[in-house]
Design a protein around this motif. Structure first.
Motif, mmCIF file in Angstrom:
data_model
loop_
_atom_site.group_PDB
_atom_site.id
_atom_site.type_symbol
_atom_site.label_atom_id
_atom_site.label_comp_id
_atom_site.label_asym_id
_atom_site.label_seq_id
_atom_site.Cartn_x
_atom_site.Cartn_y
_atom_site.Cartn_z
ATOM 1 N N VAL A 1 0.832 -1.206 0.000
ATOM 2 C CA VAL A 1 0.000 0.000 0.000
ATOM 3 C C VAL A 1 0.866 1.255 0.000
ATOM 4 O O VAL A 1 0.556 2.243 -0.660
ATOM 5 N N LEU A 2 1.980 1.199 0.736
ATOM 6 C CA LEU A 2 2.809 2.407 0.886
ATOM 7 C C LEU A 2 3.735 2.584 -0.303
ATOM 8 O O LEU A 2 4.551 1.718 -0.587
ATOM 9 N N PRO A 3 3.619 3.725 -0.996
ATOM 10 C CA PRO A 3 4.552 3.947 -2.095
ATOM 11 C C PRO A 3 5.944 4.194 -1.545
ATOM 12 O O PRO A 3 6.094 4.840 -0.518
ATOM 13 N N GLY A 4 6.948 3.696 -2.216
ATOM 14 C CA GLY A 4 8.325 3.951 -1.810
ATOM 15 C C GLY A 4 8.861 2.930 -0.840
ATOM 16 O O GLY A 4 10.056 2.863 -0.601
ATOM 17 N N PHE A 5 7.975 2.128 -0.277
ATOM 18 C CA PHE A 5 8.451 1.142 0.681
ATOM 19 C C PHE A 5 8.103 -0.241 0.141
ATOM 20 O O PHE A 5 7.212 -0.901 0.629
ATOM 21 N N GLY A 6 8.824 -0.650 -0.883
ATOM 22 C CA GLY A 6 8.500 -1.880 -1.605
ATOM 23 C C GLY A 6 8.890 -3.139 -0.880
ATOM 24 O O GLY A 6 9.534 -3.085 0.181
ATOM 25 N N PRO A 7 8.497 -4.320 -1.419
ATOM 26 C CA PRO A 7 8.827 -5.581 -0.771
ATOM 27 C C PRO A 7 10.323 -5.823 -0.664
ATOM 28 O O PRO A 7 10.775 -6.488 0.263
ATOM 29 N N VAL A 8 11.111 -5.258 -1.594
ATOM 30 C CA VAL A 8 12.565 -5.476 -1.520
ATOM 31 C C VAL A 8 13.092 -4.892 -0.214
ATOM 32 O O VAL A 8 13.839 -5.571 0.507
ATOM 33 N N SER A 9 12.686 -3.652 0.078
ATOM 34 C CA SER A 9 13.163 -3.017 1.315
ATOM 35 C C SER A 9 12.686 -3.814 2.524
ATOM 36 O O SER A 9 13.462 -4.064 3.451
ATOM 37 N N ALA A 10 11.404 -4.222 2.498
ATOM 38 C CA ALA A 10 10.852 -4.938 3.656
ATOM 39 C C ALA A 10 11.571 -6.263 3.870
ATOM 40 O O ALA A 10 11.948 -6.599 4.997
#
Lengths: 160, 503
Positions: B37-46
């Motif tokens: 849902v959050l733009p800029g905080f993609g699955p790669v970062s998570a």
């Protein structure tokens, strides 16, 4: 839309020529038969130039002479852009909290003509929600700037 | 072989359904959903952030959690795309086009419902494919070299440029502009810095997310500010049942979902292609086969079901090369590969033999995770749709501020905010002139790979462009690309021919 499309076509042609000029700085590699770093940019520049010429010709001949795309509330557009740019420019110095609050307040009050109490409440609420979600929960290091100094002086600074 | 796979899968379920792994799966899909849902905080970062926390956790539990984030993010990415036209992920860009138009028509609920159902069906089917066809498809993917990837991308660009609005010239200009943007930064082969104008911030290139948020979200707000046409229109949804997809919505979405599952899975298997290109191809395919292609872009349910199903099916496909060959198919699976190696596992053909409990436990968890996502998302539709009941000024401020924070969160870099601002204005102007913006984003996402495969192919062939025509798969893909490019002309010719006959 005809004038708008023609202006757009000319701008794109200009950009394509500028891009081709820039791509000449890099080895293209057609002579050595090894593709260089300028090969794709050069091909792309030529392609964009051709497509822009086609677009310009088509707009010249076929585009309807209806309402231009800049028709509408341009004053509001400029106000919105100025406020948003102000938000971006001030975010480092003022910090996220203050710049976000002022952006929300100014936009809601002066662009959307909302009442002062509503504008103040909404901008404060958005700032708080975003600060807590991104800074506290997700650990995004939002710019602190002057906001943090004021909060710390008031004894409200938290989380370093 | 079929019996063997079923037997192994049952054993996998005994692992996946343990209370501990169910908890890990639930945490993974929930975090993924939020991250999407959050733009800029993609699955790669998570995934990258959570890897250090995986020390000491059992490998199967760790991978269940990380994979949950991956496919959970694909679900979540559609929510802001539909409601606010802010694609949380590059794979949600196509969903934003018709999904947002549906929201403007008061059909955000059904669009979110179809998105969740299509994602569930495609996600589950792709795991079934993963279960039975993994080794076969992995060997096919091995036959793709640089020329084949180049031709695949040419086909993708052609399809999106022509089919996104039907105006091949505008679509072509948009796609070329996207590839031009992708040439900014270090050269992919030699590392020579290009078109950076002395700015260190441009050396790494321009991120797609920064441009996508500018041309979609910011441009949309600017457009509404200028026209004031959509102020206060998004209020009435009537009964709560209007928030759920109707039988007709389910009917029209059935075949797009099935087609997109195949497209998504096979594209996901190809390393580097992934969920984004899958969603673009699916959108183009649906428009191609639709009885009303002219309505695409104005709010068509098939255009939500297809791309959403494709990007979820691609997550299953991406696991094939990761598990069977140890080749990551996307950024996220590349990080997951690192996580697996950190946990002492070496993905590859021997993984199935040496660690069957791990592999099948993980595959079974993907079935469970998809069910969890459906259960999570359907009841929350009513909550999500409340966002649209807010008045336009509130939505405008929310979009502008979330976009700014999302872009900043991506690289913690203020320079990106200026780029987003500039692309907001460019997107607004191009939108006003009816240029399709999706080809630009696709080209920007794939531009560097496009150049890399092009130049690698030419290096192999000693500078001869015939390499793209002498390899069967590459030639086939290029022929399809040419057919797609001339498709509107062919269609016009057939129509005129028929009209002539009728007269």
């Amino acid at each position: 839309m005809r004038r708008g499309e023609i202006v757009c076509g000319i701008l794109m042609m200009g950009f394509a020529v500028f891009y081709i000029y820039l791509s000449w700085e890099f080895p293209i590699g057609f002579v050595k038969r090894v593709p260089g770093s300028g090969m794709l940019p050069f091909i792309l520049g030529i392609t964009l130039l051709l497509l822009s010429v086609l677009y310009l010709l088509r707009s010249w001949k076929k585009a309807p002479k209806g309402e231009e795309f800049w028709a509408g509330d341009i004053k509001s557009l400029v106000i919105c852009l100025v406020f948003y740019l102000g938000f971006i420019v001030s975010i480092r110095g003022l910090g996220f909290i203050l710049s976000s609050f002022f952006f929300g307040l100014m936009t809601l009050r002066f662009l959307f003509k909302m009442k002062w109490p509503t504008s103040i409440f909404c901008s404060a609420a958005f700032t708080l929600i975003l600060q807590v979600s991104f800074y506290n929960l997700l650990g995004v290091p939002l710019p602190k700037g002057l906001s943090w100094k004021i909060l710390s002086a008031l004894g409200l600074g938290y989380g370093g | 072989m079929l019996f063997e796979a079923c037997h192994s899968l049952l054993q996998g379920f005994s692992v996946a359904l343990s209370l501990k792994n169910l908890c890990y799966c639930f945490i993974g899909v929930t975090v993924g959903n939020i991250v999407g849902v959050l733009p800029g905080f993609g699955p790669v970062s998570a995934v990258a952030i959570l890897i250090p926390l995986m020390y000491g956790v059992e490998p199967v539990s760790a991978i269940i959690l990380l994979a949950g984030i991956y496919y959970g993010a694909m679900y979540g990415g559609s929510i802001t795309s539909i409601l606010l036209k802010i694609p949380g992920e590059s794979s949600s860009v196509m969903t934003a086009i018709d999904g947002y138009e549906l929201a403007l028509k008061g059909r955000a609920g059904p669009a979110l419902g179809i998105s969740a159902i299509a994602s569930f069906v495609a996600g589950t089917l792709s795991v079934i494919f993963l279960t039975f066809f993994a080794p076969l498809l992995a060997s096919f993917a091995l036959s793709f070299g640089a020329p084949e990837y180049f031709s695949l991308m040419v086909m993708g660009f052609a399809a999106v440029a022509v089919l996104s609005t039907g105006d091949a010239l505008k679509g072509g200009i948009s796609a070329v502009l996207g590839i031009i943007l992708a040439t900014v930064g270090s050269d992919v082969i030699t590392g020579i810095p290009r078109f950076h104008f002395g700015s260190i911030y441009l050396l790494d290139g321009i991120d797609f997310l920064v441009v996508a948020i500018g041309v979609f979200a910011i441009a949309e707000v600017l457009d509404n500010v200028v026209t004031k046409s959509k102020f206060g229109q998004r209020l009435s949804y009537g009964k709560w049942t209007n928030l759920l997809p109707s039988l007709n919505d389910l009917k029209v979405s059935f075949w797009p979902t099935i087609r997109a599952t195949f497209i998504g899975f096979t594209t996901g298997v190809l390393p580097g292609a992934g969920a984004t290109i899958a969603s673009f191809i699916s959108y183009a395919t649906e428009k191609r086969v639709s009885k009303y292609p002219e309505k695409f872009g104005t709010g068509v349910m098939e255009a939500v079901a297809g791309p959403e199903a494709a990007n979820n099916a691609a997550t299953g496909g991406a696991m094939v090369p990761l598990l069977t060959l140890g080749i990551p198919g996307s950024n996220v699976t590349a990080v997951m590969l690192g996580a697996l190696m950190m946990l002492g596992l070496q993905p590859g053909p021997l993984l199935f033999k040496e660690h069957p409990t791990f592999v099948w436990g993980f595959i079974a968890s993907m079935y469970v995770g998809n069910v969890m996502l459906l259960i999570l998302n359907i009841p929350l539709i009513g909550v999500f749709v409340q966002v649209l009941r807010l008045s336009f000024p509130i939505i405008a401020i929310l979009v502008l501020e979330i976009s700014l924070v999302g872009v900043y969160a991506f690289n913690n870099n203020i320079f990106d905010l200026y780029i987003m601002f500039v692309f907001g204005i460019i997107g607004f102007l191009l939108k006003k002139l009816d240029f399709p913006l999706a080809p630009m984003i696709l080209a920007l996402v794939l531009g560097r790979m496009f150049e890399e495969h092009c130049r690698r192919s030419l290096i192999i062939s000693d500078g001869s462009f015939t390499i793209f025509l002498t390899r069967p798969i590459s030639l086939t893909l290029l022929v399809v690309a040419v057919l797609v490019m001339f498709y509107p002309m062919i269609l016009d010719f057939i129509r005129q021919h028929r009209k002539g006959k009728d007269k």
